[in-house]
Design a protein around this motif. Structure first.
Motif, PDB file in Angstrom:
ATOM      1  N   ILE A 272      33.140  -0.697  29.724  1.00 37.77           N
ATOM      2  CA  ILE A 272      33.755   0.039  30.846  1.00 37.77           C
ATOM      3  C   ILE A 272      34.096  -0.920  31.991  1.00 37.77           C
ATOM      4  O   ILE A 272      35.196  -0.889  32.538  1.00 37.77           O
ATOM      5  CB  ILE A 272      32.823   1.167  31.335  1.00 37.77           C
ATOM      6  CG1 ILE A 272      32.777   2.271  30.269  1.00 37.77           C
ATOM      7  CG2 ILE A 272      33.285   1.723  32.685  1.00 37.77           C
ATOM      8  CD1 ILE A 272      31.785   3.373  30.558  1.00 37.77           C
TER       9      ILE A 272
ATOM     10  N   LEU B   3      36.868  -3.612  30.286  1.00 37.76           N
ATOM     11  CA  LEU B   3      38.098  -3.079  29.682  1.00 37.76           C
ATOM     12  C   LEU B   3      38.521  -1.743  30.294  1.00 37.76           C
ATOM     13  O   LEU B   3      39.580  -1.220  29.983  1.00 37.76           O
ATOM     14  CB  LEU B   3      37.907  -2.922  28.162  1.00 37.76           C
ATOM     15  CG  LEU B   3      37.565  -4.213  27.402  1.00 37.76           C
ATOM     16  CD1 LEU B   3      37.295  -3.909  25.936  1.00 37.76           C
ATOM     17  CD2 LEU B   3      38.703  -5.234  27.526  1.00 37.76           C
ATOM     18  N   ARG B   4      37.683  -1.178  31.136  1.00 39.36           N
ATOM     19  CA  ARG B   4      37.976   0.077  31.840  1.00 39.36           C
ATOM     20  C   ARG B   4      38.212   1.237  30.865  1.00 39.36           C
ATOM     21  O   ARG B   4      38.988   2.138  31.135  1.00 39.36           O
ATOM     22  CB  ARG B   4      39.167  -0.106  32.793  1.00 39.36           C
ATOM     23  CG  ARG B   4      38.900  -1.342  33.649  1.00 39.36           C
ATOM     24  CD  ARG B   4      39.650  -1.444  34.908  1.00 39.36           C
ATOM     25  NE  ARG B   4      38.899  -2.381  35.763  1.00 39.36           N
ATOM     26  CZ  ARG B   4      38.671  -2.225  37.045  1.00 39.36           C
ATOM     27  NH1 ARG B   4      39.118  -1.174  37.677  1.00 39.36           N
ATOM     28  NH2 ARG B   4      37.972  -3.104  37.727  1.00 39.36           N
ATOM     29  N   MET B   5      37.554   1.152  29.728  1.00 38.86           N
ATOM     30  CA  MET B   5      37.605   2.227  28.740  1.00 38.86           C
ATOM     31  C   MET B   5      36.193   2.437  28.205  1.00 38.86           C
ATOM     32  O   MET B   5      35.396   1.502  28.172  1.00 38.86           O
ATOM     33  CB  MET B   5      38.485   1.813  27.552  1.00 38.86           C
ATOM     34  CG  MET B   5      39.971   1.812  27.836  1.00 38.86           C
ATOM     35  SD  MET B   5      40.925   1.536  26.309  1.00 38.86           S
ATOM     36  CE  MET B   5      41.144  -0.240  26.395  1.00 38.86           C
ATOM     37  N   THR B   6      35.940   3.654  27.732  1.00 39.78           N
ATOM     38  CA  THR B   6      34.697   3.858  26.989  1.00 39.78           C
ATOM     39  C   THR B   6      34.833   3.130  25.652  1.00 39.78           C
ATOM     40  O   THR B   6      35.934   2.794  25.207  1.00 39.78           O
ATOM     41  CB  THR B   6      34.462   5.352  26.706  1.00 39.78           C
ATOM     42  OG1 THR B   6      35.509   5.818  25.848  1.00 39.78           O
ATOM     43  CG2 THR B   6      34.441   6.161  28.001  1.00 39.78           C
TER      44      THR B   6
ATOM     45  N   GLU C 285      34.345   4.406  22.737  1.00 41.96           N
ATOM     46  CA  GLU C 285      35.084   5.264  21.790  1.00 41.96           C
ATOM     47  C   GLU C 285      36.584   5.165  22.029  1.00 41.96           C
ATOM     48  O   GLU C 285      37.377   5.137  21.092  1.00 41.96           O
ATOM     49  CB  GLU C 285      34.619   6.725  21.900  1.00 41.96           C
ATOM     50  CG  GLU C 285      33.281   7.004  21.237  1.00 41.96           C
ATOM     51  CD  GLU C 285      33.267   6.724  19.725  1.00 41.96           C
ATOM     52  OE1 GLU C 285      34.320   6.711  19.087  1.00 41.96           O
ATOM     53  OE2 GLU C 285      32.161   6.500  19.201  1.00 41.96           O
ATOM     54  N   HIS C 286      36.965   5.110  23.278  1.00 35.82           N
ATOM     55  CA  HIS C 286      38.378   4.965  23.607  1.00 35.82           C
ATOM     56  C   HIS C 286      38.910   3.619  23.097  1.00 35.82           C
ATOM     57  O   HIS C 286      39.977   3.549  22.477  1.00 35.82           O
ATOM     58  CB  HIS C 286      38.554   5.094  25.124  1.00 35.82           C
ATOM     59  CG  HIS C 286      39.988   5.227  25.565  1.00 35.82           C
ATOM     60  ND1 HIS C 286      40.359   5.676  26.803  1.00 35.82           N
ATOM     61  CD2 HIS C 286      41.148   4.962  24.917  1.00 35.82           C
ATOM     62  CE1 HIS C 286      41.677   5.688  26.907  1.00 35.82           C
ATOM     63  NE2 HIS C 286      42.183   5.250  25.771  1.00 35.82           N
TER      64      HIS C 286
ATOM     65  N   ALA D 107      39.307   3.766  19.355  1.00 34.18           N
ATOM     66  CA  ALA D 107      40.476   4.551  18.948  1.00 34.18           C
ATOM     67  C   ALA D 107      41.761   3.760  19.169  1.00 34.18           C
ATOM     68  O   ALA D 107      42.668   3.747  18.319  1.00 34.18           O
ATOM     69  CB  ALA D 107      40.507   5.868  19.724  1.00 34.18           C
ATOM     70  N   ALA D 108      41.838   3.082  20.320  1.00 30.63           N
ATOM     71  CA  ALA D 108      43.034   2.283  20.612  1.00 30.63           C
ATOM     72  C   ALA D 108      43.157   1.134  19.617  1.00 30.63           C
ATOM     73  O   ALA D 108      44.250   0.843  19.106  1.00 30.63           O
ATOM     74  CB  ALA D 108      42.966   1.759  22.048  1.00 30.63           C
TER      75      ALA D 108
END
Lengths: 340, 340
Positions: B121, B124-127, B129-130, B133-134
């Motif tokens: 987080i 990369l500023r994402m969870t 799981e996100h 998926a990406a």
């Protein structure tokens, strides 16, 4: 593969005792242009004692004109606080130095000559035979006073002028000192030429040939192999290492490269792996952090900069907001929105 | 003792092949404030190809506003000279980056996510799981174009904010990427928290569980354990390592401490021990010595400063006179004169 079962035992210390011997007050400070005040040297030595180092090389009883940085050898050696069990050693070049060190109550005299003929002449301005004869007198002086002797052999793993140094030449000098009754020998990698395969071979051979001698390994990190060499030596049975607080010390043949292996880096790595050094890492790092103010420049120590591996950092100040947005975007993604 | 026979095989390479993967052009240059001109990046990449690196991470197909230092990704990737057998990889964060990298003829796409939820987080500023998926979309894009994929997992050996990262968490992500058909996984020690015992255990476990996956180990020297970690990984069967020319790269959590392990230090050490990296050390050092002029500051590389271990130094200018006097004094000594 069989990798899972073949891993060497050296990576897991399992409580094995490693003796850390501090050389920063001598090998380190003698290279510094700043004169560290006598009371600061004493305070540093006391901090190192409190941190639990097994042996501390306190100073050098050389001529004050040759090494002015250590001209206060007597005062420092006499006024440090001695911790029971810690060995306080001092470098001595000759009988006069030995007499001064013994009068100042050194527990051990550390004698130096080089395993390389060329380096001995260039560095000590004596032939090896001359050095040996002079050191034999020092050994006799120490023995008469019932003070222990350690001999540090320079250039055991290579000479910056000659290149390879034959292990037989090294072992010839070890034998001659053992014949004099010397109980400790330090195998020194004076200019950072040692590499792990060589270290393992020489350490194993030396220990097999003289099981009664206390061997120390002394590495410089000049080419980045310091810790790897320590581990190779441990794997070959060694349990005593010289290291320098803050990574002080240097190599005149490689300006700008690292000097002695750094005490707190070695202690930190060995602690991670489960070895028992008896050293309080936090106290050691605190002592290292006094150095820049005393010597007037930054120290090579990585641990003083980075802290131990589990010295954690706070999350960014805006972490809560970042996380909230990240969770919201993850939800969108689950809802089927393409996000990339 | 049995030390002489128990020494680990890891200290002697015996010609074993180790693949060196250069990350300085990406992991190194992305940290630099100076923009290295495109033609100099291409010339560096070509020099690294000529030096014999097995894989070169050429650039990063990220947003030019996010990492302006690598805004010339397309031009660099297209204009380098490709050496047969060398793998030219590039970091891609998303499908758009993957498309750009594939159009620019990258041999492999390198994907990044963190084994630490907090670090993923924060960085990369994402969870996680996100991110997964990406990256799964990126893997599909690469597979459609028949381009290889490697996934670099950050913080495998610890997170600077969370502390220890459970190996089970790491292996859970490895399994999910393997299930997608990813052939290569890099276990990254992003902030220099890895230590040899841990490295040996995780490397051995990963190789045993996924014998068909090509694992790379990626270490930082933040706490001085870089080479020791490489050797622990080799002892556990690893044969691929990321390293950075000149030791470029850094750790934002330890200002002033070393960054990525230094390519020429690792190549030098492995060569001393008898490993076969296929890298021409002199060519690699020559490439590293171009860096200070390009980035505007000194590089951490010890080998660039000290040279390889057998780069000998001349004796002092007055060595002849010193030796003559030393021999004369030895003669006096033999005649019975006390000299000390």
């Amino acid at each position: 593969m069989s990798a899972a079962v073949n891993t060497s035992g050296v990576w897991a210390g399992a409580g094995r005792r490693i003796h850390m011997q501090e050389v920063g007050l001598r090998d380190g400070l003698q290279m510094e242009s700043a004169f560290v005040p006598t009371e600061d040297k004493i305070a540093l030595a006391n901090a190192l004692s409190d941190a639990g180092l097994a042996k501390i090389e306190v100073t050098s009883f050389t001529s004050p004109t040759a090494i002015p940085a250590l001209k206060d050898a007597e005062v420092v050696m006499r006024e440090i606080t001695r911790r029971p069990g810690t060995v306080y050693t001092a470098l001595v070049p000759n009988v006069r130095g030995a007499e001064r060190a013994i009068e100042s109550r050194a527990d051990e005299l550390n004698l130096v000559m080089s395993a390389s003929a060329t380096h001995n002449i260039a560095n000590l301005r004596m032939t090896q035979e001359h050095s040996f004869a002079a050191l034999a007198q020092v050994v006799a002086t120490a023995q008469a006073a019932r003070v222990a002797v350690n001999v540090s052999l320079s250039c055991v793993f290579g000479c910056p002028m000659e290149g390879e140094v034959a292990p037989e030449a090294v072992f010839g000098w070890v034998q001659r000192f053992v014949d004099l009754g010397v109980g400790g020998v330090t195998l020194c990698d004076t200019t950072g030429m040692a590499y792990p395969r060589q270290v393992a071979a020489i350490t194993a051979a030396a220990r097999a040939r003289w099981p009664g001698v206390e061997f120390t390994l002394h590495f410089h990190n000049t080419r980045g192999m310091g810790l790897a060499n320590v581990l190779a030596a441990i794997d070959a049975g060694a349990d005593r290492f010289d290291a320098s607080l803050g990574g002080l010390g240097g190599c005149p043949y490689a300006p700008g490269a690292s000097g002695n292996v750094c005490s707190e880096e070695i202690v930190h790595a060995l602690a991670c792996m489960g070895y028992e050094t008896g050293v309080d890492l936090a106290a050691l790092v605190a002592a290292a952090q006094r150095l820049p103010a005393l010597i007037g420049h930054d120290i090579p120590s990585q641990i003083a900069k980075a802290g131990p591996r589990l010295a954690l950092h706070p999350v960014p100040a805006d972490f809560g907001a970042i996380k909230e947005r990240a969770l919201a975007r993850e939800k969108e993604l689950a809802g089927g929105t393409r996000t990339t």
